[in-house]
Design a protein around this motif. Structure first.
Motif, PDB file in Angstrom:
ATOM      1  N   UNK A  12     -11.870   7.736  20.553  1.00 25.63           N
ATOM      2  CA  UNK A  12     -12.328   6.972  19.359  1.00 25.63           C
ATOM      3  C   UNK A  12     -11.176   6.109  18.844  1.00 25.63           C
ATOM      4  N   UNK A  13     -11.463   4.818  18.671  1.00 24.93           N
ATOM      5  CA  UNK A  13     -10.418   3.850  18.204  1.00 24.93           C
ATOM      6  C   UNK A  13     -10.869   3.202  16.891  1.00 24.93           C
ATOM      7  N   UNK A  14      -9.987   3.262  15.962  1.00 20.29           N
ATOM      8  CA  UNK A  14     -10.288   2.626  14.638  1.00 20.29           C
ATOM      9  C   UNK A  14      -9.344   1.420  14.448  1.00 20.29           C
ATOM     10  N   UNK A  15      -9.932   0.293  14.063  1.00 20.50           N
ATOM     11  CA  UNK A  15      -9.132  -0.968  13.829  1.00 20.50           C
ATOM     12  C   UNK A  15      -9.303  -1.439  12.391  1.00 20.50           C
ATOM     13  N   UNK A  16      -8.228  -1.829  11.823  1.00 25.08           N
ATOM     14  CA  UNK A  16      -8.266  -2.359  10.440  1.00 25.08           C
ATOM     15  C   UNK A  16      -7.338  -3.579  10.330  1.00 25.08           C
ATOM     16  N   UNK A  17      -7.554  -4.367   9.311  1.00 24.99           N
ATOM     17  CA  UNK A  17      -6.696  -5.587   9.113  1.00 24.99           C
ATOM     18  C   UNK A  17      -6.424  -5.849   7.651  1.00 24.99           C
ATOM     19  N   UNK A  18      -5.556  -6.745   7.410  1.00 23.07           N
ATOM     20  CA  UNK A  18      -5.163  -7.109   6.016  1.00 23.07           C
ATOM     21  C   UNK A  18      -5.063  -8.624   5.862  1.00 23.07           C
ATOM     22  N   UNK A  19      -5.366  -9.103   4.626  1.00 24.55           N
ATOM     23  CA  UNK A  19      -5.239 -10.553   4.340  1.00 24.55           C
ATOM     24  C   UNK A  19      -3.804 -10.883   4.060  1.00 24.55           C
ATOM     25  N   UNK A  20      -3.506 -12.149   3.877  1.00 22.05           N
ATOM     26  CA  UNK A  20      -2.141 -12.570   3.610  1.00 22.05           C
ATOM     27  C   UNK A  20      -1.617 -12.001   2.311  1.00 22.05           C
ATOM     28  N   UNK A  21      -2.517 -11.801   1.359  1.00 21.15           N
ATOM     29  CA  UNK A  21      -2.035 -11.280   0.093  1.00 21.15           C
ATOM     30  C   UNK A  21      -1.883  -9.760   0.123  1.00 21.15           C
TER      31      UNK A  21
END
Length: 397
Positions: A12-21
């Motif tokens: 199981x692989x979980x991916x997350x991201x963030x904005x520039x702020x």
């Protein structure tokens, strides 16, 4: 990653991201199954359509790309609005331009109509020297007088050789005192000539072949515009001999009152108002004489006015043309703006200064006889002039 034993493995692989702020976006999870060993893995359908959902999210995630958005709209207003805007209005000012161009010829065609040659004729004062162009008077009746014009006194000569009489510039005529006027000087003329010597006389009575020169204060402008007498003053005489002007004495007494002369006698004489008289003019030698005289008067307003002039005489065998070799004449002529000759209108001539000459003619008005109020002072046959005339006729008959 390494698997040490055969079997089925689930990842199981979980991916997350963030904005520039720095804001963390919602994470996405994906599950993967692996078969290790001899057992062939069964085809497993792609779990969860979740990976399908995350795909658009990372695409939408780059919201910061709005930097590209302003980049594309910027060229649009630059290319579309400014370029067509000036292109379209440009022809509009170009179109109305010919409208003022069309009415322009109208004033051009109308302009010559209100500008005839007479309106373009400009009074111009010129100075010239007359050589031998003087009019010669060999006989006839003349009076030296003056006129009052515009508050100024103007010397003028009444020429009665034709009717109506004409008032002219005194310096425009040379009096030819020929040998018809020559006689021997009597004792009474000893103050100017030796008795028995030749003298040339313009007498107080008219003589054929000799100009008859008198005095006149009867011009209407003098009678109505001045008060008191007119004074004659001798300014000077140039010539080869002497000059004496005097009235004839009554009852044969010879020389009466002396008017003026250049032999030590009086240099001025008062002519009563409204008077016409003829004195005697005596010259002692042949040649050209220039006699400068100033007339003075007082206007009704009490103003002193004067006018100077020069009388010309060619005595004996002198050539009258020689009297005018250096005569300077000022006159008014008509000139167009480009310098061509033109004719002045009567209205323009009327506005010229008093005594002005136009085309060689004096603008002084012409009049006929002054009428019955004339006082004629002429001596009878017993006067000196009568005696001189009789002597001359006997000698040259």
């Amino acid at each position: 990653m390494s698997l040490s034993k055969p079997g089925t493995y689930t990842l199981t692989v979980q991916a997350s991201g963030a904005t520039k702020d720095g804001t963390v976006k919602k994470s996405n999870t994906a599950t993967y199954t692996f078969e290790v060993g001899d057992k062939k893995p069964e085809p497993t359908p792609t779990p969860d359509p979740q990976p399908t959902t995350p795909t658009p999210e990372p695409t939408a995630t780059p919201t910061p790309d709005p930097s590209a958005t302003p980049t594309s709209p910027e060229p649009k207003p630059t290319d579309s609005s400014p370029t067509p805007a000036p292109t379209t209005p440009a022809p509009k000012p170009t179109a109305p331009a010919p409208k003022p161009t069309a009415p322009a010829p109208k004033p051009t065609s109308d302009s010559p109509a209100p500008a005839p040659s007479t309106e373009q004729c400009i009074p111009t004062k010129v100075t010239r020297t007359e050589k031998g162009s003087l009019k010669v008077a060999t006989e006839g009746h003349f009076d030296l007088g003056a006129q009052l014009q515009g508050g100024k006194l103007v010397a003028s000569l009444k020429d009665d050789r034709r009717q109506p009489a004409q008032w002219v510039n005194p310096s425009s005529i040379v009096f030819k005192v020929s040998d018809a006027a020559r006689t021997s000087a009597p004792e009474a003329l000893s103050f100017v000539a030796s008795p028995g010597s030749n003298v040339w006389v313009i007498g107080s009575t008219q003589q054929a072949g000799v100009p008859w020169l008198g005095q006149n204060t009867m011009h209407p402008s003098i009678v109505n515009g001045t008060t008191g007498p007119v004074t004659w003053t001798l300014n000077g005489v140039t010539g080869p001999g002497k000059l004496a002007v005097f009235n004839s004495g009554g009852l044969g007494s010879g020389v009466g009152q002396r008017v003026f002369d250049n032999v030590g006698g009086p240099t001025s004489y008062t002519v009563p108002a409204n008077t016409h008289a003829h004195p005697n003019w005596v010259f002692t030698a042949p040649g050209i004489y220039r006699v400068s005289i100033t007339q003075s008067a007082t206007t009704n307003a009490g103003q002193k006015v004067s006018a100077a002039t020069t009388l010309l005489f060619a005595v004996g065998n002198a050539d009258p043309a020689a009297a005018g070799t250096s005569t300077t004449v000022e006159e008014w002529v008509g000139k167009t703006p480009d310098g061509k000759d033109c004719e002045l209108s009567p209205e323009q001539i009327a506005k010229l200064p008093a005594g002005a000459k136009v085309g060689g003619l004096n603008t002084l008005p012409t009049t006929g006889s002054e009428g019955g109020s004339e006082l004629l002072i002429v001596t009878g046959a017993l006067g000196l002039a009568g005696a001189l005339t009789l002597a001359a006729r006997r000698r040259f008959a």
